[in-house]
Design a protein around this motif. Sequence first.
Motif, PDB file in Angstrom:
ATOM      1  N   PRO A 285      -6.244   0.665   0.425  1.00 26.69           N
ATOM      2  CA  PRO A 285      -7.430  -0.201   0.372  1.00 26.69           C
ATOM      3  C   PRO A 285      -8.736   0.586   0.479  1.00 26.69           C
ATOM      4  N   PHE A 286      -8.725   1.685   1.211  1.00 24.90           N
ATOM      5  CA  PHE A 286      -9.960   2.463   1.379  1.00 24.90           C
ATOM      6  C   PHE A 286     -10.283   3.217   0.089  1.00 24.90           C
ATOM      7  N   TYR A 287      -9.248   3.716  -0.569  1.00 28.06           N
ATOM      8  CA  TYR A 287      -9.458   4.355  -1.870  1.00 28.06           C
ATOM      9  C   TYR A 287     -10.095   3.365  -2.846  1.00 28.06           C
ATOM     10  N   GLU A 288      -9.523   2.154  -2.903  1.00 31.31           N
ATOM     11  CA  GLU A 288     -10.028   1.126  -3.835  1.00 31.31           C
ATOM     12  C   GLU A 288     -11.488   0.810  -3.529  1.00 31.31           C
ATOM     13  N   TYR A 289     -11.767   0.646  -2.247  1.00 27.42           N
ATOM     14  CA  TYR A 289     -13.127   0.283  -1.827  1.00 27.42           C
ATOM     15  C   TYR A 289     -14.122   1.375  -2.200  1.00 27.42           C
ATOM     16  N   MET A 290     -13.783   2.616  -1.918  1.00 30.11           N
ATOM     17  CA  MET A 290     -14.723   3.707  -2.179  1.00 30.11           C
ATOM     18  C   MET A 290     -14.861   3.951  -3.690  1.00 30.11           C
ATOM     19  N   ALA A 291     -13.783   3.741  -4.432  1.00 24.46           N
ATOM     20  CA  ALA A 291     -13.833   3.934  -5.883  1.00 24.46           C
ATOM     21  C   ALA A 291     -14.772   2.907  -6.516  1.00 24.46           C
ATOM     22  N   ALA A 292     -14.916   1.730  -5.888  1.00 26.89           N
ATOM     23  CA  ALA A 292     -15.795   0.679  -6.431  1.00 26.89           C
ATOM     24  C   ALA A 292     -17.272   0.957  -6.137  1.00 26.89           C
ATOM     25  N   LYS A 293     -17.548   1.995  -5.384  1.00 28.49           N
ATOM     26  CA  LYS A 293     -18.920   2.465  -5.092  1.00 28.49           C
ATOM     27  C   LYS A 293     -19.858   1.340  -4.645  1.00 28.49           C
ATOM     28  N   GLY A 294     -19.383   0.551  -3.714  1.00 29.02           N
ATOM     29  CA  GLY A 294     -20.247  -0.476  -3.123  1.00 29.02           C
ATOM     30  C   GLY A 294     -20.407  -1.735  -3.951  1.00 29.02           C
ATOM     31  N   LEU A 295     -19.727  -1.800  -5.104  1.00 33.27           N
ATOM     32  CA  LEU A 295     -19.887  -2.982  -5.964  1.00 33.27           C
ATOM     33  C   LEU A 295     -19.051  -4.167  -5.483  1.00 33.27           C
ATOM     34  N   THR A 296     -17.992  -3.869  -4.718  1.00 41.13           N
ATOM     35  CA  THR A 296     -17.181  -4.963  -4.178  1.00 41.13           C
ATOM     36  C   THR A 296     -17.022  -4.755  -2.672  1.00 41.13           C
ATOM     37  N   PRO A 297     -16.944  -5.862  -1.914  1.00 41.09           N
ATOM     38  CA  PRO A 297     -16.779  -5.703  -0.462  1.00 41.09           C
ATOM     39  C   PRO A 297     -15.398  -5.134  -0.126  1.00 41.09           C
ATOM     40  N   PHE A 298     -15.264  -4.627   1.098  1.00 46.04           N
ATOM     41  CA  PHE A 298     -13.963  -4.087   1.498  1.00 46.04           C
ATOM     42  C   PHE A 298     -12.916  -5.197   1.473  1.00 46.04           C
ATOM     43  N   LYS A 299     -11.788  -4.894   0.845  1.00 47.84           N
ATOM     44  CA  LYS A 299     -10.739  -5.897   0.735  1.00 47.84           C
ATOM     45  C   LYS A 299      -9.440  -5.317   1.285  1.00 47.84           C
ATOM     46  N   SER A 300      -8.853  -6.009   2.250  1.00 49.98           N
ATOM     47  CA  SER A 300      -7.604  -5.485   2.797  1.00 49.98           C
ATOM     48  C   SER A 300      -6.462  -5.776   1.823  1.00 49.98           C
ATOM     49  N   GLN A 301      -5.373  -5.064   2.004  1.00 54.55           N
ATOM     50  CA  GLN A 301      -4.216  -5.214   1.120  1.00 54.55           C
ATOM     51  C   GLN A 301      -3.142  -5.956   1.912  1.00 54.55           C
ATOM     52  N   GLU A 302      -2.653  -7.052   1.380  1.00 55.44           N
ATOM     53  CA  GLU A 302      -1.738  -7.878   2.171  1.00 55.44           C
ATOM     54  C   GLU A 302      -0.333  -7.282   2.296  1.00 55.44           C
ATOM     55  N   HIS A 303       0.117  -6.619   1.240  1.00 58.50           N
ATOM     56  CA  HIS A 303       1.477  -6.067   1.273  1.00 58.50           C
ATOM     57  C   HIS A 303       1.460  -4.570   0.955  1.00 58.50           C
ATOM     58  N   PRO A 304       0.975  -3.752   1.879  1.00 55.54           N
ATOM     59  CA  PRO A 304       0.975  -2.307   1.624  1.00 55.54           C
ATOM     60  C   PRO A 304       2.406  -1.794   1.529  1.00 55.54           C
ATOM     61  N   GLU A 305       2.628  -0.855   0.627  1.00 54.30           N
ATOM     62  CA  GLU A 305       3.974  -0.305   0.437  1.00 54.30           C
ATOM     63  C   GLU A 305       3.915   1.202   0.303  1.00 54.30           C
ATOM     64  N   THR A 306       4.689   1.908   1.062  1.00 51.37           N
ATOM     65  CA  THR A 306       4.900   3.340   0.864  1.00 51.37           C
ATOM     66  C   THR A 306       6.044   3.808   1.764  1.00 51.37           C
ATOM     67  N   LEU A 307       6.762   4.819   1.281  1.00 48.77           N
ATOM     68  CA  LEU A 307       7.800   5.435   2.115  1.00 48.77           C
ATOM     69  C   LEU A 307       7.172   6.289   3.211  1.00 48.77           C
ATOM     70  N   ALA A 308       5.901   6.642   3.033  1.00 44.99           N
ATOM     71  CA  ALA A 308       5.181   7.375   4.077  1.00 44.99           C
ATOM     72  C   ALA A 308       4.734   6.340   5.105  1.00 44.99           C
ATOM     73  N   THR A 309       5.716   5.852   5.883  1.00 47.29           N
ATOM     74  CA  THR A 309       5.485   4.668   6.731  1.00 47.29           C
ATOM     75  C   THR A 309       4.335   4.858   7.723  1.00 47.29           C
ATOM     76  N   ALA A 310       4.042   6.096   8.082  1.00 48.40           N
ATOM     77  CA  ALA A 310       2.949   6.342   9.043  1.00 48.40           C
ATOM     78  C   ALA A 310       1.626   5.803   8.526  1.00 48.40           C
ATOM     79  N   ILE A 311       1.456   5.788   7.199  1.00 44.50           N
ATOM     80  CA  ILE A 311       0.170   5.338   6.630  1.00 44.50           C
ATOM     81  C   ILE A 311       0.334   4.042   5.817  1.00 44.50           C
ATOM     82  N   LYS A 312       1.335   3.271   6.198  1.00 44.38           N
ATOM     83  CA  LYS A 312       1.569   1.989   5.532  1.00 44.38           C
ATOM     84  C   LYS A 312       0.708   0.929   6.234  1.00 44.38           C
TER      85      LYS A 312
END
Length: 435
Positions: A285-312
């Motif tokens: 979600p932070f990547y998406e937010y920063m890539a939008a360069k302030g054009l869209t508000p921060f949006k959380s992700q409801e179903h994050p998925e990754t095998l790198a569970t520490a950062i899920k």
Amino acid sequence: MNSYLACFNPVCRAHFGVNEVIYNCPTCGTGLLEAQYDFTGINADALKKTWRERRMDNAPLSQSGVWRYRELFPFVDDTDNVVTLREGNTPLLSAPRAAAYGGLSRITFKHQGFNPTGSFKDNGMTAGVAQARKLGMKRVACVSTGNTSASMAAYASAGGLDPFIFIPNGNISYGKLAQALEYGAKTFQVDANFDQILALVRVLAERLGIYLLNSINPFRIEGQKSIVIEMMDQRDWHVPDWIVLPGGNLGNVSAFGKGLRELKELGFIDKLPRLAVIQAAGSSPFYEYMAAKGLTPFKSQEHPETLATAIKIGDPVSWPKAQLEIETTNGVVERASEQEIADGKAVIGACGIGCEPASAATLAGIKKLVSAGVIAPDADVVAVLTGNVLKDPDYIYRYHTGQLTGPDGAPILPTFGNKPIVVPNDADRITELIG
Ligand code: F0G
């Protein structure tokens, strides 16, 4: 020394006493809190010398790679409250093979997996537990993707506090769950994701008077500043071009940025390195937010998925702080796929260094940023490996034997696979195989 808590919300900036049990600003209701100090009288050259001398000293606080630097987070006046397991003291390791893989002429890993419980969380937890003891708290709690809970369990138990841990059922590695159990924490596996459980734990902490030790706790962030302070000390105060780290709840990048700004303001370093945060593509979600360069508000992700569970994590609490630190350091945010993380991890392993999946997002992200021309091939880069290789052995075995599949069931190729070979008890046959 004067310490206080300040609301991070720029339109509020209310101040509170350092001994208030609060996690968000009571004035504006939402702002994150950060510790602030009157640093008058700090002499950078004198302190650099004192910190070096402490490395030779046998006092427990001097041996800690966190408390050695306590002048830069002076919220604990009575050091009897400190519980140290000799955290920090983590090495800077050079890894030519990983550098070549990433497209760099050199790379240095700061390996936080060398900590007592095997992750960077110990740097912050020793500070959070000191604050809990200072406040007279008897019980502490956290939600965790595994490392925070392992660390909190150890430090709380070592300090005579009762740890209560809440983890997403079935979504943390056994290495981390095992640590929580072994260190004596009351452990609850909840059928919900990290973000939902954080909301639950906040209710329980309030209701039961339990001290919350997630990274929303500003004192944990203060302890995690020591990672960059120690890094600069180990580099004789030469600032790298880039510091690269994985991002989940975004507490660590907040801590790095704050620590670096303070080091610069106080004259310890002459410039700021650029910070690069790497997220897992399925949980970004932070990547998406920063890539939008302030054009869209921060949006959380409801179903994050990754095998790198520490950062899920789909709803990282510290994103406003992380945004400030990325912007202040002219930093970047990148994302890496499951395959990229898995391959990066195997390369770090083949350097004899090893790390857990989330940590390998660093090398995967570096490779992408170098090929995109963001990081120069001859740049001086420090990548922070946040967790120990033994945190998630199941992932390793599956990768090397070609059995690893992504959260969507797609196979992850064992690009650098190293499968164990089953052999008969026969010297001739084994000689033949070795060749
Ligand atoms: N790497 C590892 C190994 C982690 O355990 C975490 C976070 C991160 C990176 C991301 O750090 O949240 O400060 O951006 N683990 C937390 C936990 C969430 O509960 O152990 P962040």
